[in-house]
Each structure stands twice: as structure tokens, then as C-alpha cells.
Design a protein around this motif. Structure first.
Motif, PDB file in Angstrom:
ATOM      1  N   VAL A  47      -5.747 -10.686   2.979  1.00 32.01           N
ATOM      2  CA  VAL A  47      -5.459  -9.593   3.913  1.00 32.01           C
ATOM      3  C   VAL A  47      -4.197  -9.907   4.719  1.00 32.01           C
ATOM      4  N   HIS A  58      -0.940  -7.512   4.435  1.00 31.90           N
ATOM      5  CA  HIS A  58      -0.378  -6.781   5.576  1.00 31.90           C
ATOM      6  C   HIS A  58       1.068  -7.187   5.813  1.00 31.90           C
ATOM      7  N   LEU A 108      -0.938  -3.490   2.753  1.00 25.20           N
ATOM      8  CA  LEU A 108      -2.160  -3.060   3.427  1.00 25.20           C
ATOM      9  C   LEU A 108      -1.818  -2.540   4.821  1.00 25.20           C
ATOM     10  N   GLN A 134      -6.541  -0.421   6.776  1.00 22.91           N
ATOM     11  CA  GLN A 134      -7.135  -1.141   5.660  1.00 22.91           C
ATOM     12  C   GLN A 134      -7.560  -2.549   6.075  1.00 22.91           C
TER      13      GLN A 134
END
Length: 89
Positions: A32, A36, A41, A45
Motif C-alpha cells: 500500500v 500510494h 492507489l 483505496q
């Protein structure tokens, strides 16, 4: 979805020392974070994937993990123009 990684016991111990005993969560957070940072993302999200309760929690998580996307020249020009327009109002 499940992801299985084959890691020898010595490497597992090293990773647990570095990232804690919940390597699954650590791996998810690493994905993640990079997602990002790369602009793949959105903040929403990030919130959904990590099960965070609200956008403020997502913002705090992004800040704590230094997961900000890089600032581009386009961002700077756009922010400058928006700031100039706001001062004119």
C-alpha cells in the motif's frame, strides 16, 4: 485473496525482528505504501485496503509511513495558480 511466500526460517526470523511478528500485515502495508507513493492507489483505496475508519485515519497513516506521492512540476504550477486565484477573490 491469499498470498503465500516461502521463506526459510532464518529469513523469517530476520524479517520478524525488522517488521514484527505479523508479516502478512507488514507486507500489505508495504504494498500500500509503494502503491500510494507511485500514484497507483488513492487515499480512499489506502483507507479501504487497510480497513481504516475514515479519511483522517488514512491521512495519518500516509503521513506516518511517508507514503506521499512525489510532487511534480505540474503540481507546483497548479498550486501556484490556485493560490494566486484565491488571493484575487
Amino acid at each position: 485473496m491469499s498470498v503465500i511466500l516461502e521463506i526459510d526460517p532464518q529469513s523469517q526470523r530476520a524479517l520478524e525482528i525488522a517488521f514484527g511478528r505479523n508479516l502478512g500485515r507488514s507486507a500489505l502495508e508495504a504494498l500500500v505504501t509503494e502503491g500510494h507513493r507511485a500514484g497507483k492507489l488513492s487515499r480512499f483505496q489506502v483507507q479501504q485496503i487497510l480497513g481504516l475508519p475514515d479519511r483522517w485515519s488514512a491521512e495519518a497513516w500516509i503521513k506516518d509511513h511517508d507514503a506521499f506521492p512525489p510532487i511534480t512540476l505540474h503540481d507546483v504550477i497548479s498550486d501556484s495558480a490556485n493560490s494566486r486565484r484565491a488571493r484575487e477573490v
